[in-house]
Design an enzyme around this catalytic site. Structure first.
Site, mmCIF file in Angstrom:
data_model
loop_
_atom_site.group_PDB
_atom_site.id
_atom_site.type_symbol
_atom_site.label_atom_id
_atom_site.label_comp_id
_atom_site.label_asym_id
_atom_site.label_seq_id
_atom_site.Cartn_x
_atom_site.Cartn_y
_atom_site.Cartn_z
ATOM 1 C CD GLU A 1 32.466 32.991 42.514
ATOM 2 O OE1 GLU A 1 32.876 32.003 41.899
ATOM 3 O OE2 GLU A 1 33.117 33.559 43.419
ATOM 4 C CD GLU B 1 34.286 36.994 36.604
ATOM 5 O OE1 GLU B 1 34.784 36.311 37.499
ATOM 6 O OE2 GLU B 1 33.283 37.724 36.768
ATOM 7 C CB SER C 1 37.524 26.802 33.725
ATOM 8 O OG SER C 1 36.345 26.595 34.463
ATOM 9 C CE LYS D 1 36.415 32.044 42.220
ATOM 10 N NZ LYS D 1 35.519 31.322 41.297
#
Length: 258
Positions: free
Chosen positions: A103, A170, A216, A18
């Site tokens: 995102e 996700e 996660s 990221k």
């Protein structure tokens, strides 16, 4: 439709850094990983650093079994698109590219049609896209997860003539929250994804295409995920920035493939 489980699908662990690490930090992180990662030959290892580090990390990974990926790309090949990176710019630097990450969808308003154009751009330039799909908390709680993901897949993969790609599931409600989905829940959703892919492409393509879990991921839950028949690997976020954690995840993935 019940698809045959293909035991020969390769394990894949991809690290998405990221917006973390300046160049010196990226070099230090790779140097802390590359020798031990390179020794693990039963897992496809992919590192996805920020754009600014791709060229240097390519040098550091030369001659190793570790692959390099970008975190995004633009759908046009060139032009007046200030700040964007095209597939043609990436094709000499890396082998993979993440497309449609949650995102990007949430913060930059990337709708399914944009994801589709980026998928086509990636394949056009010989990059293997890791296409991300998933539902947010509201969608999950309202029981619309499957319809949301079906739409993401059908639009995102529309018009593609190649199935040389990966899909990452996700559960958006699990990203960065420490709330990983259970292996049972992830398996249910990823089996659904594989059935959708069979309808979009072919059953053979669906059986061969790796599907990764992203949300996660850590050394404590990776084996639970990989014990499920439709989970072929993981797209790792925060843990990929810590050499010890990332190596542990990859080593456990290697053991699970034996």
């Amino acid at each position: 439709m019940v698809l045959e489980i293909m035991s020969q699908r390769i394990r894949v662990i991809a690290g998405n850094w990221k917006m973390n690490t300046v160049l010196d930090e990226a070099v230090e992180l790779v140097n802390g990983l590359r020798y031990e990662l390179d020794e693990i030959d039963t897992v496809e290892k992919i590192i996805c650093p920020p754009f600014i580090s791709l060229a240097k990390i390519k040098e550091l990974l030369q001659g190793t079994s570790i692959r390099l990926g970008a975190q995004d790309l633009f759908y046009e090949d060139k032009g007046a698109y200030t700040g964007e990176i095209s597939g043609s710019m990436l094709s000499d630097l890396c082998q993979y590219v993440i497309v449609g990450h949650s995102e990007r969808r949430a913060y930059f308003n990337e709708v399914d049609e944009i994801v589709n154009r980026k998928m086509k751009a990636a394949l056009r330039h010989g990059l293997k896209p890791i296409m991300c799909v998933g539902e947010n908390l509201k969608q999950n709680e309202s029981g619309t997860s499957e319809s949301v993901i079906s739409e993401q897949l059908r639009v995102g993969l529309s018009g593609l003539t190649s199935s040389n790609l990966m899909v990452a599931y996700e559960p958006v409600w699990a990203i960065g929250t420490g709330k990983a989905a259970t292996g049972t829940y992830a398996q249910k959703m990823m089996a659904f994804i594989r059935r959708q892919i069979a309808e979009i492409f072919t059953e053979t393509a669906a059986n061969e295409l790796p599907i990764l879990y992203g949300g996660s991921v850590n050394p404590e839950n990776i084996l639970e995920m990989l014990a499920e028949p439709d989970i072929d690997g993981a797209l790792v976020g925060g843990a990929s920035l810590k050499p010890g954690l990332f190596l542990s995840i990859v080593r456990q993935a290697a053991k699970s493939s034996c």
